[in-house]
Structures are given as C-alpha cells and as structure tokens.
Design a protein around this motif. Sequence first.
Motif, PDB file in Angstrom:
ATOM      1  N   GLU A  43       0.857  -0.985   0.133  1.00 53.58           N
ATOM      2  CA  GLU A  43       0.125   0.359   0.077  1.00 53.58           C
ATOM      3  C   GLU A  43       0.793   1.295  -0.078  1.00 53.58           C
ATOM      4  O   GLU A  43       1.609   1.498   1.286  1.00 53.58           O
ATOM      5  CB  GLU A  43      -1.143  -0.561   0.969  1.00 53.58           C
ATOM      6  CG  GLU A  43      -1.634   1.390   0.806  1.00 53.58           C
ATOM      7  CD  GLU A  43      -2.792   1.096   2.633  1.00 53.58           C
ATOM      8  OE1 GLU A  43      -3.870   0.836   2.188  1.00 53.58           O
ATOM      9  OE2 GLU A  43      -2.215   1.108   3.560  1.00 53.58           O
ATOM     10  N   GLU A  44       0.644   2.129  -1.113  1.00 50.82           N
ATOM     11  CA  GLU A  44       1.483   3.486  -1.070  1.00 50.82           C
ATOM     12  C   GLU A  44       0.476   4.464  -0.241  1.00 50.82           C
ATOM     13  O   GLU A  44      -0.591   5.299  -0.281  1.00 50.82           O
ATOM     14  CB  GLU A  44       1.158   3.666  -2.191  1.00 50.82           C
ATOM     15  CG  GLU A  44       2.814   3.270  -3.458  1.00 50.82           C
ATOM     16  CD  GLU A  44       3.847   3.368  -2.404  1.00 50.82           C
ATOM     17  OE1 GLU A  44       4.555   4.657  -2.057  1.00 50.82           O
ATOM     18  OE2 GLU A  44       4.588   2.172  -2.394  1.00 50.82           O
ATOM     19  N   ARG A  45       1.371   5.168   0.588  1.00 48.37           N
ATOM     20  CA  ARG A  45       0.569   6.025   1.580  1.00 48.37           C
ATOM     21  C   ARG A  45       1.533   7.163   1.942  1.00 48.37           C
ATOM     22  O   ARG A  45       2.846   7.305   1.466  1.00 48.37           O
ATOM     23  CB  ARG A  45       0.480   4.947   3.316  1.00 48.37           C
ATOM     24  CG  ARG A  45       0.072   3.995   3.077  1.00 48.37           C
ATOM     25  CD  ARG A  45       0.088   3.400   4.935  1.00 48.37           C
ATOM     26  NE  ARG A  45      -1.058   4.969   5.085  1.00 48.37           N
ATOM     27  CZ  ARG A  45      -1.998   4.401   5.424  1.00 48.37           C
ATOM     28  NH1 ARG A  45      -2.943   3.911   5.201  1.00 48.37           N
ATOM     29  NH2 ARG A  45      -2.228   5.237   6.449  1.00 48.37           N
ATOM     30  N   VAL A  46       0.489   8.549   1.568  1.00 49.47           N
ATOM     31  CA  VAL A  46       1.130   9.306   1.623  1.00 49.47           C
ATOM     32  C   VAL A  46       2.474   9.707   3.326  1.00 49.47           C
ATOM     33  O   VAL A  46       3.517  10.946   2.203  1.00 49.47           O
ATOM     34  CB  VAL A  46       0.030  10.436   2.414  1.00 49.47           C
ATOM     35  CG1 VAL A  46       0.577  12.081   2.479  1.00 49.47           C
ATOM     36  CG2 VAL A  46      -0.752  10.768   1.641  1.00 49.47           C
ATOM     37  N   GLU A  47       2.500   9.543   4.922  1.00 48.77           N
ATOM     38  CA  GLU A  47       3.571   9.233   4.777  1.00 48.77           C
ATOM     39  C   GLU A  47       4.935   8.591   4.592  1.00 48.77           C
ATOM     40  O   GLU A  47       6.085   9.074   4.552  1.00 48.77           O
ATOM     41  CB  GLU A  47       2.637   8.104   6.169  1.00 48.77           C
ATOM     42  CG  GLU A  47       2.189   8.848   7.327  1.00 48.77           C
ATOM     43  CD  GLU A  47       0.217   8.475   6.493  1.00 48.77           C
ATOM     44  OE1 GLU A  47      -0.683   8.761   7.097  1.00 48.77           O
ATOM     45  OE2 GLU A  47       0.338   7.573   5.667  1.00 48.77           O
ATOM     46  N   ARG A  48       4.911   7.501   3.359  1.00 45.16           N
ATOM     47  CA  ARG A  48       5.948   7.271   2.811  1.00 45.16           C
ATOM     48  C   ARG A  48       6.307   7.864   1.970  1.00 45.16           C
ATOM     49  O   ARG A  48       8.079   7.986   1.625  1.00 45.16           O
ATOM     50  CB  ARG A  48       5.434   5.611   2.298  1.00 45.16           C
ATOM     51  CG  ARG A  48       6.863   5.169   1.896  1.00 45.16           C
ATOM     52  CD  ARG A  48       7.797   5.008   2.855  1.00 45.16           C
ATOM     53  NE  ARG A  48       9.082   3.989   2.305  1.00 45.16           N
ATOM     54  CZ  ARG A  48       9.867   4.455   2.533  1.00 45.16           C
ATOM     55  NH1 ARG A  48      10.185   5.648   3.369  1.00 45.16           N
ATOM     56  NH2 ARG A  48      11.270   4.142   2.264  1.00 45.16           N
ATOM     57  N   HIS A  49       6.073   8.987   0.967  1.00 43.62           N
ATOM     58  CA  HIS A  49       6.194  10.075   0.222  1.00 43.62           C
ATOM     59  C   HIS A  49       6.652  11.294   1.074  1.00 43.62           C
ATOM     60  O   HIS A  49       7.377  11.734   0.572  1.00 43.62           O
ATOM     61  CB  HIS A  49       4.981  10.530  -0.236  1.00 43.62           C
ATOM     62  CG  HIS A  49       4.371   9.651  -1.497  1.00 43.62           C
ATOM     63  ND1 HIS A  49       5.080   9.506  -2.697  1.00 43.62           N
ATOM     64  CD2 HIS A  49       3.604   8.225  -1.460  1.00 43.62           C
ATOM     65  CE1 HIS A  49       4.489   8.582  -3.224  1.00 43.62           C
ATOM     66  NE2 HIS A  49       3.981   7.612  -2.529  1.00 43.62           N
ATOM     67  N   ALA A  50       6.099  11.103   2.116  1.00 42.43           N
ATOM     68  CA  ALA A  50       6.490  12.205   3.657  1.00 42.43           C
ATOM     69  C   ALA A  50       8.182  11.975   3.637  1.00 42.43           C
ATOM     70  O   ALA A  50       9.091  12.682   4.262  1.00 42.43           O
ATOM     71  CB  ALA A  50       5.668  12.347   4.617  1.00 42.43           C
ATOM     72  N   GLU A  51       8.410  10.706   4.097  1.00 43.48           N
ATOM     73  CA  GLU A  51       9.172  10.591   4.730  1.00 43.48           C
ATOM     74  C   GLU A  51      10.403  10.088   3.635  1.00 43.48           C
ATOM     75  O   GLU A  51      11.510  10.568   3.485  1.00 43.48           O
ATOM     76  CB  GLU A  51       9.127   8.582   4.983  1.00 43.48           C
ATOM     77  CG  GLU A  51       8.679   8.277   6.820  1.00 43.48           C
ATOM     78  CD  GLU A  51       9.175   7.345   6.529  1.00 43.48           C
ATOM     79  OE1 GLU A  51       9.106   5.984   6.817  1.00 43.48           O
ATOM     80  OE2 GLU A  51       7.746   6.680   7.370  1.00 43.48           O
ATOM     81  N   ASP A  52      10.173   9.691   2.307  1.00 46.98           N
ATOM     82  CA  ASP A  52      11.127   9.964   1.103  1.00 46.98           C
ATOM     83  C   ASP A  52      12.037  10.864   1.138  1.00 46.98           C
ATOM     84  O   ASP A  52      12.721  11.629   0.516  1.00 46.98           O
ATOM     85  CB  ASP A  52      10.646   9.237  -0.719  1.00 46.98           C
ATOM     86  CG  ASP A  52      10.283   8.573  -0.888  1.00 46.98           C
ATOM     87  OD1 ASP A  52      10.576   7.308   0.714  1.00 46.98           O
ATOM     88  OD2 ASP A  52       9.051   7.581  -1.211  1.00 46.98           O
TER      89      ASP A  52
END
Length: 141
Positions: free
Chosen positions: A69-78
């Motif tokens: 699952e792609e989550r906004v939190e993961r994109h923020a961490e990136d």
Amino acid sequence: MNAGILTMTDARIHYEMLGSGPPLLLVPGGNGDAGVYTAAARTLARHFTVVTYDRRGHSRSPLTGPPGEERVERHAEDAYTLLTAIGAGPARPWSSSPAATPVTWTVPASSPRPFTGPFTSEVIDRPAPAPPLWTHDRTDP
C-alpha cells in the motif's frame, strides 16, 4: 545540474539538483515525475538550490520491494530522507498540484523540521479570476 539516485530499502528515488541559494524542493503531484519542473527549475536556479525528484513508483524511481500500500506518510519520509541525504534541508516546498501538499504535512514528528515556510501550490498562489467582460441585467420576466 547534479542528478542522482537515492537507494532506499524498497525504492530507488531519482533526484536532480540545480543552482545555488536557499533550498527549494519542487514536489511533483499526479504522475510524480520531476520532468514537469525542468523549465521552472532552470529559471528558479538563479536564486535557489532547486531539488526535484520522481516520487516512488513513478518514472525513474522504481519500487524495489514487494508491492504494498502506498501511503502519503511514506512519500513524506522519502522527501525528508532525500533532503537529509543530499544536505539540502531545510527546504521550502512547492508544488503545482494540491495532490502533493500532504507530503509536507505528514513528515514524521520525530524528524528535525525539513521544511521552511508554508507549502505553496499553484492553486493557492493563483490570482483571483478576472471579472466578467460584461454583465447581463435581465429585468423582463
């Protein structure tokens, strides 16, 4: 222009850095490709260190782990990890897409502040619509 790849545990993030001055992170929306900012980055590089990147799973930033699952939190961490890795933070974030805005709202609370100033978007910065060229006053029934 400096281009590189940030290798993470489950993705390789393509990024580009251009110019000198205060850091400006251009966050892609929708399709997640830094290429949409090529012309803008060249202009902005006169005054800023411009950082652009392809968001995970898009264009030149392939996922390398199992699908999930792609989550906004993961994109923020990136975004945070990228700025930290290349020594370009804290940076002022900008995007032409309101879809990218949550990326800067969800940076992990335990992280040092990676962004300066408010997140801006063309939707927020767009001038008010022009008044109509004429009005029609209809008085008959």
